[in-house]
Motif scaffolding. Sequence first.
Motif, PDB file in Angstrom:
ATOM      1  N   MET A 196       0.817  -1.226   0.000  1.00 50.11           N
ATOM      2  CA  MET A 196       0.000   0.000   0.000  1.00 50.11           C
ATOM      3  C   MET A 196       0.846   1.269   0.000  1.00 50.11           C
ATOM      4  O   MET A 196       0.513   2.264   0.647  1.00 50.11           O
ATOM      5  N   GLY A 197       1.968   1.229  -0.716  1.00 44.98           N
ATOM      6  CA  GLY A 197       2.798   2.429  -0.887  1.00 44.98           C
ATOM      7  C   GLY A 197       3.818   2.651   0.216  1.00 44.98           C
ATOM      8  O   GLY A 197       4.602   3.599   0.130  1.00 44.98           O
ATOM      9  N   VAL A 198       3.826   1.817   1.262  1.00 46.88           N
ATOM     10  CA  VAL A 198       4.790   1.989   2.364  1.00 46.88           C
ATOM     11  C   VAL A 198       6.043   1.160   2.073  1.00 46.88           C
ATOM     12  O   VAL A 198       5.945  -0.042   1.815  1.00 46.88           O
ATOM     13  N   GLN A 199       7.198   1.808   2.088  1.00 45.90           N
ATOM     14  CA  GLN A 199       8.458   1.124   1.802  1.00 45.90           C
ATOM     15  C   GLN A 199       9.539   1.634   2.752  1.00 45.90           C
ATOM     16  O   GLN A 199       9.421   2.719   3.311  1.00 45.90           O
ATOM     17  N   SER A 200      10.612   0.845   2.947  1.00 42.93           N
ATOM     18  CA  SER A 200      11.741   1.307   3.767  1.00 42.93           C
ATOM     19  C   SER A 200      13.021   1.166   2.966  1.00 42.93           C
ATOM     20  O   SER A 200      13.156   0.261   2.132  1.00 42.93           O
ATOM     21  N   LEU A 201      13.961   2.097   3.201  1.00 46.05           N
ATOM     22  CA  LEU A 201      15.195   2.164   2.413  1.00 46.05           C
ATOM     23  C   LEU A 201      16.417   2.093   3.330  1.00 46.05           C
ATOM     24  O   LEU A 201      16.441   2.740   4.385  1.00 46.05           O
ATOM     25  N   TYR A 202      17.415   1.305   2.918  1.00 48.65           N
ATOM     26  CA  TYR A 202      18.641   1.078   3.691  1.00 48.65           C
ATOM     27  C   TYR A 202      19.818   1.359   2.758  1.00 48.65           C
ATOM     28  O   TYR A 202      19.970   0.666   1.749  1.00 48.65           O
ATOM     29  N   ALA A 203      20.644   2.373   3.098  1.00 52.23           N
ATOM     30  CA  ALA A 203      21.682   2.795   2.154  1.00 52.23           C
ATOM     31  C   ALA A 203      23.085   2.767   2.743  1.00 52.23           C
ATOM     32  O   ALA A 203      23.255   2.634   3.963  1.00 52.23           O
ATOM     33  N   HIS A 204      24.064   2.938   1.857  1.00 52.13           N
ATOM     34  CA  HIS A 204      25.515   2.946   2.143  1.00 52.13           C
ATOM     35  C   HIS A 204      26.025   1.588   2.619  1.00 52.13           C
ATOM     36  O   HIS A 204      27.040   1.506   3.312  1.00 52.13           O
ATOM     37  N   LEU A 205      25.329   0.488   2.265  1.00 49.93           N
ATOM     38  CA  LEU A 205      25.726  -0.842   2.738  1.00 49.93           C
ATOM     39  C   LEU A 205      27.074  -1.250   2.133  1.00 49.93           C
ATOM     40  O   LEU A 205      27.430  -0.825   1.029  1.00 49.93           O
ATOM     41  N   SER A 206      27.821  -2.083   2.881  1.00 52.73           N
ATOM     42  CA  SER A 206      29.077  -2.606   2.329  1.00 52.73           C
ATOM     43  C   SER A 206      28.813  -3.904   1.577  1.00 52.73           C
ATOM     44  O   SER A 206      29.552  -4.252   0.661  1.00 52.73           O
ATOM     45  N   SER A 207      27.753  -4.622   1.973  1.00 51.06           N
ATOM     46  CA  SER A 207      27.384  -5.843   1.241  1.00 51.06           C
ATOM     47  C   SER A 207      25.876  -6.046   1.348  1.00 51.06           C
ATOM     48  O   SER A 207      25.240  -5.565   2.285  1.00 51.06           O
ATOM     49  N   ILE A 208      25.337  -6.773   0.354  1.00 54.15           N
ATOM     50  CA  ILE A 208      23.889  -7.027   0.306  1.00 54.15           C
ATOM     51  C   ILE A 208      23.668  -8.538   0.266  1.00 54.15           C
ATOM     52  O   ILE A 208      24.304  -9.234  -0.534  1.00 54.15           O
ATOM     53  N   ASP A 209      22.784  -9.047   1.128  1.00 55.68           N
ATOM     54  CA  ASP A 209      22.525 -10.489   1.196  1.00 55.68           C
ATOM     55  C   ASP A 209      21.159 -10.881   0.652  1.00 55.68           C
ATOM     56  O   ASP A 209      20.732 -12.021   0.818  1.00 55.68           O
ATOM     57  N   VAL A 210      20.407  -9.931   0.069  1.00 53.19           N
ATOM     58  CA  VAL A 210      19.076 -10.266  -0.459  1.00 53.19           C
ATOM     59  C   VAL A 210      19.004  -9.869  -1.930  1.00 53.19           C
ATOM     60  O   VAL A 210      19.866  -9.137  -2.427  1.00 53.19           O
ATOM     61  N   ALA A 211      17.974 -10.357  -2.611  1.00 51.18           N
ATOM     62  CA  ALA A 211      17.781 -10.041  -4.023  1.00 51.18           C
ATOM     63  C   ALA A 211      16.342  -9.584  -4.241  1.00 51.18           C
ATOM     64  O   ALA A 211      15.454  -9.884  -3.422  1.00 51.18           O
ATOM     65  N   VAL A 212      16.119  -8.863  -5.337  1.00 49.87           N
ATOM     66  CA  VAL A 212      14.781  -8.394  -5.679  1.00 49.87           C
ATOM     67  C   VAL A 212      13.823  -9.586  -5.724  1.00 49.87           C
ATOM     68  O   VAL A 212      14.180 -10.655  -6.199  1.00 49.87           O
ATOM     69  N   ALA A 213      12.621  -9.380  -5.174  1.00 49.43           N
ATOM     70  CA  ALA A 213      11.534 -10.373  -5.107  1.00 49.43           C
ATOM     71  C   ALA A 213      11.641 -11.285  -3.880  1.00 49.43           C
ATOM     72  O   ALA A 213      10.723 -12.063  -3.624  1.00 49.43           O
ATOM     73  N   ASP A 214      12.726 -11.201  -3.104  1.00 50.69           N
ATOM     74  CA  ASP A 214      12.816 -11.985  -1.859  1.00 50.69           C
ATOM     75  C   ASP A 214      11.753 -11.509  -0.881  1.00 50.69           C
ATOM     76  O   ASP A 214      11.578 -10.306  -0.696  1.00 50.69           O
ATOM     77  N   ARG A 215      11.077 -12.461  -0.225  1.00 54.04           N
ATOM     78  CA  ARG A 215      10.181 -12.112   0.880  1.00 54.04           C
ATOM     79  C   ARG A 215      11.011 -12.109   2.152  1.00 54.04           C
ATOM     80  O   ARG A 215      11.749 -13.067   2.399  1.00 54.04           O
ATOM     81  N   VAL A 216      10.938 -11.044   2.933  1.00 55.25           N
ATOM     82  CA  VAL A 216      11.714 -10.997   4.169  1.00 55.25           C
ATOM     83  C   VAL A 216      10.787 -10.748   5.362  1.00 55.25           C
ATOM     84  O   VAL A 216       9.783 -10.060   5.248  1.00 55.25           O
ATOM     85  N   GLU A 217      11.147 -11.344   6.502  1.00 51.93           N
ATOM     86  CA  GLU A 217      10.419 -11.109   7.747  1.00 51.93           C
ATOM     87  C   GLU A 217      11.119  -9.993   8.499  1.00 51.93           C
ATOM     88  O   GLU A 217      12.300  -9.703   8.248  1.00 51.93           O
ATOM     89  N   LYS A 218      10.416  -9.400   9.472  1.00 47.49           N
ATOM     90  CA  LYS A 218      11.027  -8.390  10.338  1.00 47.49           C
ATOM     91  C   LYS A 218      12.282  -8.986  10.988  1.00 47.49           C
ATOM     92  O   LYS A 218      12.228 -10.109  11.501  1.00 47.49           O
TER      93      LYS A 218
END
Length: 471
Positions: A388-410
Amino acid sequence: MSVLRASIAPALLAALVIGAGGYYLAGRGQGPIIDIVQPQKLLGRAGTLAVTIDTPEGQLGSATISLEQGGASQQLFVLGPSAEATVTQESPSRIRITRPIGKESAPALEAGPATIVVTATRSVFFGLRTIESRERRDLIVRLEPPRVAIVSTHHFVNHGGAEFAVYRVTPPDVESGVQVGDERYPGYPAGGIPGAGLASDPSLRVAFFALLPEQDLGTPISLYARDEAGNEGTGSFDFRVFPRLFTRSRIEVDDRFLARVVPAIARSTPELGLGTPEGDDLVPAFLKINGELRRMNAETIRGLAAKTAPEVLWRGAFQQLGSSQVESMFADHRTYFYRGQEIDQQVHLGFDLAVTANVPVKAANSGTVVFAGELGIYGQTVVIDHGMGVQSLYAHLSSIDVAVADRVEKGHVLGRSGMTGLAGGDHLHFTMLVHGRAVNPVEWWDAHWIDDRVTRKLREASGAAGPSTRP
Ligand SMILES: [Zn+2]
């Protein structure tokens, strides 16, 4: 005479037969190809008619467009000079006809069914014969604007923050939401909130919206609804706006910082055309990154709003990066200095949270990854859609462990903190987004805020919407 006739007759007969065959075959050729581009289904007060006619096998002879309703026919277009229609040549064989259509240009129009009829011909066989094409489009004339009315109560909007509205829209098949100044925040069927008990009422909608830091405190806020025919309805609701003091800070830009961040961003963003800046080129390159690239990145983030799910994927308060120290407040107004000279000003739309280097960065709430990768000034970035339009953004990471379309839990680890992009040191740049616009994350970290702004309104709406058991 009879001799003459006898000798000529077979030739004449042959010519007649060939002629008739040609006449017949010409009539079976390809007629003009008509496409009624719009309107598709609905006609309202004011809309646009767009029709293309393509005649690949010869010249267009005639074209007429009419609007039929209740046995009456009104001519909308006939090929030739026209005051109301615009005819453009789209290709050597195709024309496009556009003109206003609706109650304003055709006052006799009434609510109910109507039909657009387009006829086009081309002449064949030396102009002796024409081939006609005809295309019809059945439409519904809808002259009533959609109705939209608030259901929720007590809307409190913090400057730079978000709010939530429950409302009702009829008919339910129209586009609707909350409008804040020039910004529109689409609403979603309330049935998309699991457990809210609002699925039984198809006219109930919910929308998250925001009053952006750059918007005035007096910006008008209202509900809107718009149908395909261009009919628009609005609904007012009560709300209170609370001013927030945005901080101001001074950022010293030194040569060491420039030499570390500018060439790296120039390399990862070749579309900026910065080449490999060094020496005196570093400050102008930094200004281009801090301004133009910042705006380009904001556009990319806005575009991610289109990938939002129509249902709520999150639950409860959002999590702040564990025991982090808040280094910069939301909407901090920053003035940049280089060797004592002011060189730039920008508004920082997020929170900078610092712990120690390379800490695991966790999903603030459940959702789906809609972005994972390099994003200009933000460096290695992850964006999670919560629906419903709510998103969160995490920046300046040194590494990324997820990919687009991954479902993630809190709490799911997305990657590790770092200093990629335009970062002075290892920290997490975090922001909440409402329909692609950054909003103050403090509200989303606060369980009381979520209960009062969202859960309370859903509870009240389900009490009002459910079947009444009272006498
Ligand atoms: Zn930041």
